[in-house]
Design a protein around this motif. Structure first.
Motif, PDB file in Angstrom:
ATOM      1  N   ASP A 142       0.827  -1.209   0.000  1.00 14.60           N
ATOM      2  CA  ASP A 142       0.000   0.000   0.000  1.00 14.60           C
ATOM      3  C   ASP A 142       0.861   1.258   0.000  1.00 14.60           C
ATOM      4  O   ASP A 142       0.551   2.235  -0.698  1.00 14.60           O
ATOM      5  N   PHE A 143       1.949   1.232   0.766  1.00 18.33           N
ATOM      6  CA  PHE A 143       2.814   2.413   0.812  1.00 18.33           C
ATOM      7  C   PHE A 143       3.505   2.634  -0.528  1.00 18.33           C
ATOM      8  O   PHE A 143       3.610   3.780  -1.003  1.00 18.33           O
ATOM      9  N   CYS A 144       3.969   1.561  -1.149  1.00 17.12           N
ATOM     10  CA  CYS A 144       4.612   1.699  -2.456  1.00 17.12           C
ATOM     11  C   CYS A 144       3.624   2.213  -3.502  1.00 17.12           C
ATOM     12  O   CYS A 144       3.990   2.977  -4.403  1.00 17.12           O
ATOM     13  N   HIS A 145       2.378   1.792  -3.399  1.00 17.10           N
ATOM     14  CA  HIS A 145       1.363   2.209  -4.375  1.00 17.10           C
ATOM     15  C   HIS A 145       0.978   3.676  -4.197  1.00 17.10           C
ATOM     16  O   HIS A 145       0.837   4.416  -5.179  1.00 17.10           O
ATOM     17  N   ASN A 146       0.832   4.119  -2.947  1.00 19.47           N
ATOM     18  CA  ASN A 146       0.336   5.468  -2.691  1.00 19.47           C
ATOM     19  C   ASN A 146       1.438   6.486  -2.422  1.00 19.47           C
ATOM     20  O   ASN A 146       1.305   7.659  -2.780  1.00 19.47           O
ATOM     21  N   GLY A 147       2.531   6.054  -1.786  1.00 19.12           N
ATOM     22  CA  GLY A 147       3.579   6.987  -1.412  1.00 19.12           C
ATOM     23  C   GLY A 147       3.082   8.032  -0.428  1.00 19.12           C
ATOM     24  O   GLY A 147       1.963   7.946   0.098  1.00 19.12           O
ATOM     25  N   PHE A 148       3.914   9.019  -0.169  1.00 19.84           N
ATOM     26  CA  PHE A 148       3.490  10.110   0.698  1.00 19.84           C
ATOM     27  C   PHE A 148       2.471  10.982  -0.023  1.00 19.84           C
ATOM     28  O   PHE A 148       2.597  11.238  -1.214  1.00 19.84           O
ATOM     29  N   PRO A 149       1.461  11.461   0.691  1.00 15.97           N
ATOM     30  CA  PRO A 149       0.513  12.399   0.066  1.00 15.97           C
ATOM     31  C   PRO A 149       1.214  13.704  -0.298  1.00 15.97           C
ATOM     32  O   PRO A 149       2.124  14.155   0.406  1.00 15.97           O
ATOM     33  N   SER A 150       0.803  14.302  -1.398  1.00 16.67           N
ATOM     34  CA  SER A 150       1.394  15.563  -1.849  1.00 16.67           C
ATOM     35  C   SER A 150       0.510  16.728  -1.426  1.00 16.67           C
ATOM     36  O   SER A 150      -0.602  16.548  -0.915  1.00 16.67           O
ATOM     37  N   LEU A 151       1.006  17.929  -1.660  1.00 10.60           N
ATOM     38  CA  LEU A 151       0.231  19.119  -1.344  1.00 10.60           C
ATOM     39  C   LEU A 151      -0.982  19.263  -2.252  1.00 10.60           C
ATOM     40  O   LEU A 151      -1.863  20.091  -1.982  1.00 10.60           O
ATOM     41  N   ASN A 152      -1.052  18.478  -3.322  1.00 13.00           N
ATOM     42  CA  ASN A 152      -2.232  18.479  -4.188  1.00 13.00           C
ATOM     43  C   ASN A 152      -3.377  17.660  -3.610  1.00 13.00           C
ATOM     44  O   ASN A 152      -4.512  17.761  -4.072  1.00 13.00           O
TER      45      ASN A 152
END
Length: 462
Positions: free
Chosen positions: A50-60
């Protein structure tokens, strides 16, 4: 006394910024797993995916528009995968100056549960309070049944990262129909002479008809940069009652990302009260599911910030059953160039008729440079409900200041008194009289510009 540095800690700096934590996990997966219980390890694989798929959320991302998560996790933090112990024994030096509130004390230093508890009273039969490792050994079926079942790693990247890297934590388990009147207290202590990241985990399980209270305090002892990534899972079964108090008194060098997940069954009653008195950058997520009829939740919190402190609050309450009630109140007092964010959503699903849901956000900006961003939301898919939401941000009433000054009170003292009064209703929700009185004292102390930390708690630390 300076603690021994982590001799084999992993440095985030050594990895590419964008994928650094996924790379760390791939390289040190065996080391991470060897120092953790099996029920924690069982959830790592999916969390990693899940982390690899989503990564950190961006400011967008609409829910993170004002908090740069990637930047917060970028500095050179040490990760103690080898579970190297610190030299401090908190049970010998910690003294909580909360008059008339006798608690059962437990400690997490960085992200390791410390087996230092001094029993001041005997726990009722079947009650467990302690490390996740020991809980897994004693109750493997219960641990596997609950762990990771509330935290949504597919939609919460911070929870995914925590689940991927966590090795230890705290469990509070109350069996059916057991009421523990004396509150539990968990103290999270940052103690290090190098910049450090702690992946903390808490799991609270109340079976049918159980009752308990837990106070969690966050303290930072050293002037290094600290990053806390913590996930709290609370399960309240039918007719269970639980109070969760979260008090952050860390430091301006501390960054905290906290995700609190609450699952409630029919007739349960949960109070979550989160108070931030001192911090650097804080992001608090609260995600509550009301899954049974007549469940009731009270979610409230407040922050006092100045300088360039940053407090970001995200809430999501889902009404998934009829005749449930939620009451939500958050207040922020901002001074200097501090920043506050409130993003709250109440979701009422089709089957949740006769819902009562109330959301309120109030903010006080003491300077023109302070910034507050708010987005209260209601999303309703059924009729026959009572729901409301509202937000207001402003400055101190000049007429009130004039009235107080006309009676001999200085302008600064008047501002301080009005600020304290502004926060009083959040403190009023506390259902422990000794803690309520102590919080009034600490809030006044904070507004007076005195030391933010509770010196009674910290005075005996080496």
């Amino acid at each position: 006394m300076t603690p021994t540095p982590y001799k084999m800690s992993i440095n985030v700096r050594d990895f590419e910024h964008q994928n650094q934590y996924a790379d760390i996990y791939r390289q040190y997966e065996t080391l991470v797993s060897n120092n953790a219980p099996e029920f924690i390890n069982a959830a790592r694989g999916q969390a990693y995916n899940d982390f690899c798929h989503n990564g950190f959320p961006s400011l967008n991302d609409e829910n993170y528009r004002h908090t740069d998560v990637g930047e917060a996790f970028a500095p050179d933090f040490g990760l103690n995968f080898n579970r190297i112990p610190t030299s401090v024994n908190p049970a010998d030096v910690f003294c909580c100056d909360v008059p008339n509130m006798s608690t059962q004390l437990y400690f997490i230093v960085n992200d390791t549960f410390k087996e230092t508890v001094k029993q001041s009273f005997s726990l009722p039969d079947g009650v467990f309070a302690g490390s996740m490792r020991k809980f897994g050994e004693k109750h493997p079926d219960i641990a596997a049944r609950y762990y990771g079942k509330a935290a949504a790693t597919d939609t919460d990247p911070i929870a995914a990262l925590n689940t991927m890297l966590v090795q230890d934590g705290f469990v509070l388990y109350i069996p059916a129909n057991v009421a523990v009147e004396r509150p539990f207290q968990l103290v999270n202590v940052f103690r290090s002479n190098v910049d450090v990241m702690a992946n903390r985990r808490m799991m609270i399980i109340l079976e049918k008809g159980a009752r308990a209270k837990l106070l969690v305090c966050d303290h930072t002892m050293d002037s290094v940069k600290c990053l806390a990534n913590q996930v709290v899972e609370i399960f309240a079964a039918e007719n269970a009652t639980f109070d969760y108090y979260d008090l952050e008194e860390s430091s301006t060098e501390t960054t905290r990302f906290s995700s609190v997940y609450v699952n409630q069954d029919a007739g349960s009653n949960v109070l979550v009260d989160a108070i931030t008195l001192n911090n650097g950058l804080t992001r608090n997520d609260f995600r509550i599911m009301l899954n049974g009829e007549n469940a009731e939740t009270t979610l409230c919190g407040m922050s006092v910030s100045d300088g360039v402190q940053h407090v970001d609050t995200y809430t999501h309450i889902t009404h998934n059953a009829p005749r449930c009630r939620s009451n939500e109140l958050f207040k922020n007092v901002l001074n200097n160039s501090s920043t506050g964010i409130f993003n709250g959503k109440i979701l009422v699903l089709e089957k949740a008729c006769k819902t009562e849901a109330y959301q309120t956000n109030r903010n006080l900006c003491l300077t023109r440079e302070a910034r507050m961003f708010g987005m209260p939301q209601l999303e309703i898919y059924t009729d026959d409900v009572r729901c409301s939401h509202g937000m207001a941000t402003g400055q101190i009433d000049e007429q009130a200041l004039f009235y107080m000054q006309a009676r001999g009170i200085s302008r600064e003292e008047a501002k301080m008194m009005l600020s304290i009064a502004f926060t009083s209703d959040v403190i009023a929700y506390i259902r422990l009289d000794a803690l309520k009185d102590r919080m009034r004292y600490l809030v006044e102390k904070r507004f007076r510009g005195e030391l933010a930390q509770c010196r009674g708690c910290l005075s005996r630390m080496p």
